[in-house]
Design a protein around this motif. Structure first.
Motif, PDB file in Angstrom:
ATOM      1  N   TRP A  94      48.560  34.592   2.923  1.00  0.00           N
ATOM      2  CA  TRP A  94      47.653  35.540   2.593  1.00  0.00           C
ATOM      3  C   TRP A  94      46.710  34.865   1.474  1.00  0.00           C
ATOM      4  CZ3 TRP A  94      46.062  40.355   4.344  1.00  0.00           C
ATOM      5  CH2 TRP A  94      44.921  40.875   3.584  1.00  0.00           C
ATOM      6  N   ARG A  97      46.323  30.179   3.506  1.00  0.00           N
ATOM      7  CA  ARG A  97      45.995  30.192   4.672  1.00  0.00           C
ATOM      8  C   ARG A  97      46.037  31.318   5.688  1.00  0.00           C
ATOM      9  NH1 ARG A  97      48.503  24.590   7.072  1.00  0.00           N
ATOM     10  NH2 ARG A  97      48.065  23.177   5.170  1.00  0.00           N
ATOM     11  N   PRO A  98      45.189  32.306   5.317  1.00  0.00           N
ATOM     12  CA  PRO A  98      45.175  33.553   6.017  1.00  0.00           C
ATOM     13  C   PRO A  98      45.039  33.557   7.229  1.00  0.00           C
ATOM     14  CG  PRO A  98      42.926  33.255   4.410  1.00  0.00           C
ATOM     15  CD  PRO A  98      44.118  31.924   4.021  1.00  0.00           C
ATOM     16  N   GLY A  99      44.352  32.525   7.938  1.00  0.00           N
ATOM     17  CA  GLY A  99      43.981  32.197   9.442  1.00  0.00           C
ATOM     18  C   GLY A  99      45.355  32.141   9.938  1.00  0.00           C
ATOM     19  N   ALA A 100      46.477  31.657   9.468  1.00  0.00           N
ATOM     20  CA  ALA A 100      47.658  31.242   9.839  1.00  0.00           C
ATOM     21  C   ALA A 100      48.563  32.377  10.196  1.00  0.00           C
ATOM     22  CB  ALA A 100      48.321  30.104   9.255  1.00  0.00           C
ATOM     23  N   ASN A 103      49.958  33.731  13.273  1.00  0.00           N
ATOM     24  CA  ASN A 103      49.361  33.313  14.251  1.00  0.00           C
ATOM     25  C   ASN A 103      50.100  33.182  15.563  1.00  0.00           C
ATOM     26  OD1 ASN A 103      47.094  31.334  15.065  1.00  0.00           O
ATOM     27  ND2 ASN A 103      48.630  29.790  14.984  1.00  0.00           N
ATOM     28  N   ASN A 107      48.876  34.945  19.197  1.00  0.00           N
ATOM     29  CA  ASN A 107      48.261  33.846  19.921  1.00  0.00           C
ATOM     30  C   ASN A 107      49.164  33.404  20.963  1.00  0.00           C
ATOM     31  OD1 ASN A 107      45.419  34.054  18.936  1.00  0.00           O
ATOM     32  ND2 ASN A 107      46.419  33.110  17.071  1.00  0.00           N
TER      33      ASN A 107
END
Length: 221
Positions: A94, A97-100, A103, A107
Motif C-alpha cells: 500500500w 507499490r500500490p499498483g502491485a 496484482n 490479472n
C-alpha cells in the motif's frame, strides 16, 4: 522435537566452519552477484541435493523426523502467521507499490492456484531442508545456545535472499526465518515447512511477488 547435533557429529570443527561459511555465505553471495534470476529453482535444487548429501554424511540424523509431527502442528501459530503476513504484505505494498497490490489475483487469477500448489514443494521444501535440518544437525556443535541459535539461523536465512537486493525482503525473511526455526525446534520439520508454505503463498496472494519474484530483481550495479 528436533535435536541439535552433538559434538560427536561435529567432525573437524575447522573444516566444518569452512564448509558452513562456503554454503551459507559464499553461495548466496555468488548467486546474488552472478547468477541469472531465471536459474533460481535450478540452483535451489542443486543446493538441496547437496544439503541432503551432507546431512547423510553427518550421520545420526533421524530421517523419519522429516515426516513425523503432523499430529502436533501449531495450528494457532500457523493461522497467526497467515493473518500477520497478509496484513504486513498489504501494508507494505500500500505504501511502496500500490499498483502491485493483489496484482496476480486480479490479472492472473488462474495462475494463483498453480503458485499455491507448487510453491510449498519447489521453494519452501528445499529451503527448509537446507536451513533447518541441515543447519541445526550438521552444524549444531558450532551454534550458540538458545535464542542465539535462532538469531543466527534467521540471519543466515535472510542473507540467503540477498539476490533480491531489498531491505524489505531482508527484514521479512529474518522474521520469518526466526519463526520457522523456532517451529522446527519445538514441533518438528512439518510445522516449519507448513509455516513457510503458508507465509509464502499469502505473500504471493497479496502481490508481494513484486519483491520475491526473481524475474523482477534489478541488481544495484
Amino acid at each position: 522435537m528436533a535435536r541439535l547435533a552433538g559434538p560427536e557429529a561435529a567432525i573437524n570443527r575447522r573444516l566444518l566452519w569452512l564448509e558452513f561459511v562456503a554454503l551459507y555465505i559464499g553461495a548466496p553471495l555468488v548467486i546474488a552477484l552472478f547468477m541469472p534470476g531465471h536459474m533460481l529453482f535450478e540452483a535451489l535444487g542443486v543446493f538441496c541435493l547437496a544439503g541432503l548429501a551432507l546431512l547423510w554424511r553427518t550421520g545420526g540424523f533421524d530421517w523419519r523426523g522429516l515426516i513425523r509431527g503432523w499430529s502436533r502442528l501449531p495450528w494457532a501459530e500457523i493461522a497467526g502467521m497467515a493473518v500477520v503476513t497478509f496484513g504486513l504484505g498489504v501494508a507494505i505494498l500500500w505504501f511502496s507499490r500500490p499498483g502491485a497490490l493483489f496484482n496476480m489475483l486480479l490479472n492472473r487469477p488462474g495462475f494463483l492456484p498453480v503458485v499455491w500448489v507448487f510453491y510449498p514443494f519447489l521453494s519452501a521444501l528445499p529451503q527448509e531442508l537446507i536451513f533447518r535440518p541441515l543447519f541445526f544437525h550438521r552444524y549444531g556443535a558450532l551454534l550458540p545456545h538458545g535464542r542465539g541459535a535462532l538469531a543466527l539461523n534467521a540471519t543466515i536465512f535472510s542473507f540467503a535472499h540477498l539476490m533480491y537486493w531489498s531491505w524489505i525482503v531482508a527484514i521479512l525473511t529474518f522474521v520469518g526465518g526466526w519463526f520457522f526455526a523456532r517451529a522446527y525446534l519445538r514441533h518438528g520439520f512439518p510445522a516449519a515447512w507448513l509455516l513457510h508454505a503458508v507465509a509464502g503463498n499469502v505473500l504471493f496472494t497479496v502481490g508481494m511477488g513484486a519483491y520475491f519474484y526473481s524475474g523482477n530483481v534489478v541488481r544495484p550495479f
